[in-house]
Design a protein around this motif. Structure first.
Motif, PDB file in Angstrom:
ATOM      1  N   ASP A  89       0.824  -1.195   0.000  1.00  0.00           N
ATOM      2  CA  ASP A  89       0.000   0.000   0.000  1.00  0.00           C
ATOM      3  C   ASP A  89       0.866   1.256   0.000  1.00  0.00           C
ATOM      4  O   ASP A  89       1.601   1.511   0.950  1.00  0.00           O
ATOM      5  N   GLY A  90       0.787   2.003  -1.089  1.00  0.00           N
ATOM      6  CA  GLY A  90       1.628   3.184  -1.258  1.00  0.00           C
ATOM      7  C   GLY A  90       1.388   4.279  -0.236  1.00  0.00           C
ATOM      8  O   GLY A  90       2.260   5.115   0.012  1.00  0.00           O
ATOM      9  N   ASP A  91       0.219   4.282   0.384  1.00  0.00           N
ATOM     10  CA  ASP A  91      -0.107   5.340   1.342  1.00  0.00           C
ATOM     11  C   ASP A  91       0.343   5.019   2.758  1.00  0.00           C
ATOM     12  O   ASP A  91       0.076   5.770   3.683  1.00  0.00           O
ATOM     13  N   LEU A  92       0.983   3.867   2.906  1.00  0.00           N
ATOM     14  CA  LEU A  92       1.510   3.509   4.219  1.00  0.00           C
ATOM     15  C   LEU A  92       3.032   3.425   4.119  1.00  0.00           C
ATOM     16  O   LEU A  92       3.580   3.267   3.039  1.00  0.00           O
ATOM     17  N   LEU A 132       6.871   6.693   3.015  1.00  0.00           N
ATOM     18  CA  LEU A 132       5.699   6.166   2.328  1.00  0.00           C
ATOM     19  C   LEU A 132       6.146   5.334   1.125  1.00  0.00           C
ATOM     20  O   LEU A 132       7.033   5.736   0.374  1.00  0.00           O
ATOM     21  N   LYS A 134       4.794   4.769  -1.637  1.00  0.00           N
ATOM     22  CA  LYS A 134       4.569   5.295  -2.985  1.00  0.00           C
ATOM     23  C   LYS A 134       5.801   6.008  -3.542  1.00  0.00           C
ATOM     24  O   LYS A 134       5.905   6.209  -4.748  1.00  0.00           O
ATOM     25  N   SER A 340       0.507   5.291  -8.547  1.00  0.00           N
ATOM     26  CA  SER A 340       0.258   5.069  -7.121  1.00  0.00           C
ATOM     27  C   SER A 340       0.012   6.410  -6.469  1.00  0.00           C
ATOM     28  O   SER A 340       0.722   7.359  -6.667  1.00  0.00           O
ATOM     29  N   ARG A 341      -1.050   6.448  -5.681  1.00  0.00           N
ATOM     30  CA  ARG A 341      -1.510   7.789  -5.291  1.00  0.00           C
ATOM     31  C   ARG A 341      -0.723   8.323  -4.107  1.00  0.00           C
ATOM     32  O   ARG A 341      -0.173   7.607  -3.327  1.00  0.00           O
TER      33      ARG A 341
ATOM     34  N   PHE B  98      -4.679  -2.221  -8.216  1.00  0.00           N
ATOM     35  CA  PHE B  98      -3.345  -2.603  -7.750  1.00  0.00           C
ATOM     36  C   PHE B  98      -3.525  -4.038  -7.291  1.00  0.00           C
ATOM     37  O   PHE B  98      -4.529  -4.645  -7.572  1.00  0.00           O
ATOM     38  N   ILE B 100      -3.642  -4.786  -4.080  1.00  0.00           N
ATOM     39  CA  ILE B 100      -3.844  -4.739  -2.631  1.00  0.00           C
ATOM     40  C   ILE B 100      -5.064  -5.552  -2.179  1.00  0.00           C
ATOM     41  O   ILE B 100      -4.995  -6.283  -1.194  1.00  0.00           O
TER      42      ILE B 100
END
Lengths: 341, 265
Positions: A89-92, A132, A134, A340-341, B98, B100
């Motif tokens: 997860d890019g936001d973590l 992060l 991402k 990836s955001r 993705f 995930i």
């Protein structure tokens, strides 16, 4: 014990599309097993059935003796799965990714912190633990995905196209980590790939898959040998034809033969010979020696080893290189990484 | 159950661990970057500051003689939570695109615990939004009851409501499967839900046919519950409101648990 047992497995979508067509194979505990084939061969479908993500239409699949349909949660507890697309997860942060997934795997609180620290160190990600994800490169993301296996300690690690979109350096590094995981932590590994180099480098055994079917299973060395031996192309210099013989080279080379222990001549075009031999590297000096003793000068020798592509050509219908999906899949992963955001 | 024998520990505690972990994931993301949620607060703020202030000048619009801005505040709160949760499915589609979602479903956690966790995660976002609107309402002088029990009650309603509509959104995601379609359907259903509820006007002002719609609209029960806790202190209808909300949440979460696997097939 068999880590994974697949028996007469089929998966049909609708009436027509047979994604997987009556395949059977076993993965032994502790081995690295590869499913090799072009995109659309049914590799990912097979893996998704093993990981209980989709249900088979018919056939039996078990992981360490546990039927995937009857004990899906128990099966998943044994498995670590790295899907084709980016699954971190890019936001973590890197640390948080490992933490969250270890909780979802019910890794005990006491082991958790220790293993996360170890995994980050082992995968060379400690410096970036709190960044992060991402902002990571594709190679680092893949390393983090492998790190998850070090935290959750699955008995089988399943990787779907692990090196797609990685540069050659990261790809080699990835292979090294997969090998280490297999050797040091005794993790059974199942990978899918359409990269013959990868299959050759990593896998103890491979199954070649095409259009939902497995055409052959074996270890890469034996499979390559089954295609035929290694081929030496020997070019003799026409200027150095022994003076005792005629001046016309074709006539000279007309009836050349070599001792059987060196191999056998399969074709001859003017001054160029193709020789099939068991072990090309060893045969080169002996063959050169042989011709030079006869009075010929050897101009060049080249060695062609059969590749898994040759194996594929023999057992499948198409050449992997000609399928041309490699570049496409690569772009796909890049696009995902970029978005990836 | 075989699971107990193999993992040790009870099924329920594992279920709870997984669901809370997914919610924790969301909380950690908000901690890293809450920009989206702040921007999402702009719209409800405008409803309160402009729409509310303008209509506040009309006497007798709200029943019981309460000022209109007080009447609309719980409605705006509910609306903002509705918006957040109805678009939650887009995040699920995103996570599917993705790897995930696939990854989450390949963990030993039960599938339904992932869905409950995702719904709870929408609740976490809802609470964030509720706090912003609460603060804003207090700043512009809306007279709200601030009894701790009532406020707790409102947050529980916010979480349940977010869970209900996030689950609906996940069901839609499993049917529509792309982000663009999710945007479209989200836009298409939020406004009708909003207008066919008691959020910005009392049900009694509606034409009869719309009143029937309002009765089956979960949003009405949510706004009703919030109003009784924040404004009137009249709990007579509260049990019905909570029951209706609980029931619809339960139904939606169950459907979503079954539907989610469609997304990865």
């Amino acid at each position: 014990m068999n880590a994974i047992e697949v028996s007469e497995l089929s998966k049909t979508y609708g009436q027509e599309i047979k994604a997987v067509d009556n395949i059977s194979f076993t993965v032994d505990e502790g081995e690295v097993f590869g499913l090799l084939g072009p995109n659309g061969a049914g590799k990912t479908t097979t893996i998704k059935i093993i990981t209980t993500l989709i249900k088979p239409s018919s056939g039996l699949v078990s992981v360490f003796g546990l039927d995937v349909l009857r004990y899906p949660q128990e099966v998943r507890q044994c498995l670590g799965y790295v899907p084709q697309a980016v699954s971190v997860d890019g936001d973590l942060s890197a640390y948080e990714n490992l933490l969250i997934f270890s909780k979802l795997f019910y890794v005990g609180k006491r082991e958790r912190d220790e293993r996360i620290k170890f995994a980050l160190d082992y995968m060379d990600l400690s410096q970036r633990a709190d960044d992060l994800v991402k902002h990571f490169s594709g190679g680092m993301m893949r390393r983090l995905e492998i790190a998850q296996a070090l935290v959750n300690r699955p008995r089988v690690l399943i990787l779907d196209e692990p090196s797609i979109g990685l540069d050659p350096g990261s790809k080699k590094q990835m292979w090294k980590y997969i090998q280490k995981l297999n050797e040091e932590f005794k993790v059974t590994v199942l990978i899918t790939t359409h990269d013959m180099m990868e299959a050759d480098e990593l896998c103890e055994r491979i199954a070649i898959m095409e259009s939902g079917k497995i055409s052959v299973i074996g270890n890469p060395r034996d499979l390559k040998r089954s295609v035929g031996g290694e081929i030496l192309t020997v070019k003799l210099s026409t200027n150095s034809v022994p003076s005792s013989l005629s001046a016309r080279p074709t006539a000279v080379l007309g009836s050349l033969s070599i001792p059987p222990e060196l191999g056998s001549i399969v074709s001859q075009e003017e001054d160029t010979l193709k020789i099939v031999t068991e072990n090309g590297e060893r045969a080169i000096p002996r063959i050169m020696d042989y011709f030079e003793r006869l009075g010929y000068a050897v101009e060049s020798v080249s060695l062609n080893r059969p590749t898994l592509d040759d194996v594929f050509m023999k057992y499948g219908k198409t050449s992997l290189e000609r399928v041309g999906v490699y570049g496409e899949a690569r772009t796909q992963r890049r696009a995902i990484v970029r978005h990836s955001r | 159950m075989r699971s107990t024998a193999i993992f040790g520990g009870s099924y329920i505690s594992k279920f709870a661990t997984s669901a809370l972990t997914i919610a924790e994931m969301e909380a950690r993301k908000i901690r890293h970057d809450s920009t989206e949620l702040w921007m999402r607060s702009i719209q409800p703020a405008l409803w309160l500051l402009i729409f509310g202030e303008v209509f506040n000048t009309i006497r007798g619009l709200a029943p019981g003689g309460i000022p209109y801005i007080e009447f609309i505040a719980p409605g705006v709160l509910a609306q903002s939570v509705l918006f957040i949760s109805i678009f939650y499915g887009i995040l699920i589609v995103w996570e599917r695109d993705f790897g995930i979602l696939t990854k989450l479903l390949s963990t030993p956690s039960p599938r339904s615990s992932i869905v409950v966790g995702k719904a709870l995660a929408a609740g976490v976002r809802g609470i964030f939004q509720a706090i912003v609107i609460f603060a804003l309402a207090l700043i512009i002088g809306v007279n709200l009851r601030l009894d701790p029990l009532d406020v707790t009650g409102v947050f529980i309603v916010v979480v349940l409501f977010a869970m209900c509509f996030a689950s609906l959104s996940m069901v839609l995601a499993s049917l529509l499967k792309t982000r663009d379609r999710m945007m479209g359907i989200g836009q298409a259903i939020t406004m009708p839900l909003f207008f066919a509820s008691n959020a910005i006007y009392p049900v009694t002002l509606m034409p009869i046919w719309l009143q029937y719609v309002a009765v089956v609209n979960p949003l009405s029960y949510v706004v009703d519950a919030m109003r009784s806790m924040l404004l009137t202190g009249d709990y007579a209808k509260l049990p019905v409101d909570i029951f209706a909300l609980l029931l619809s949440t339960l139904v939606m979460v169950s459907i979503a648990s079954i539907a989610l696997k469609r997304l990865i097939e």
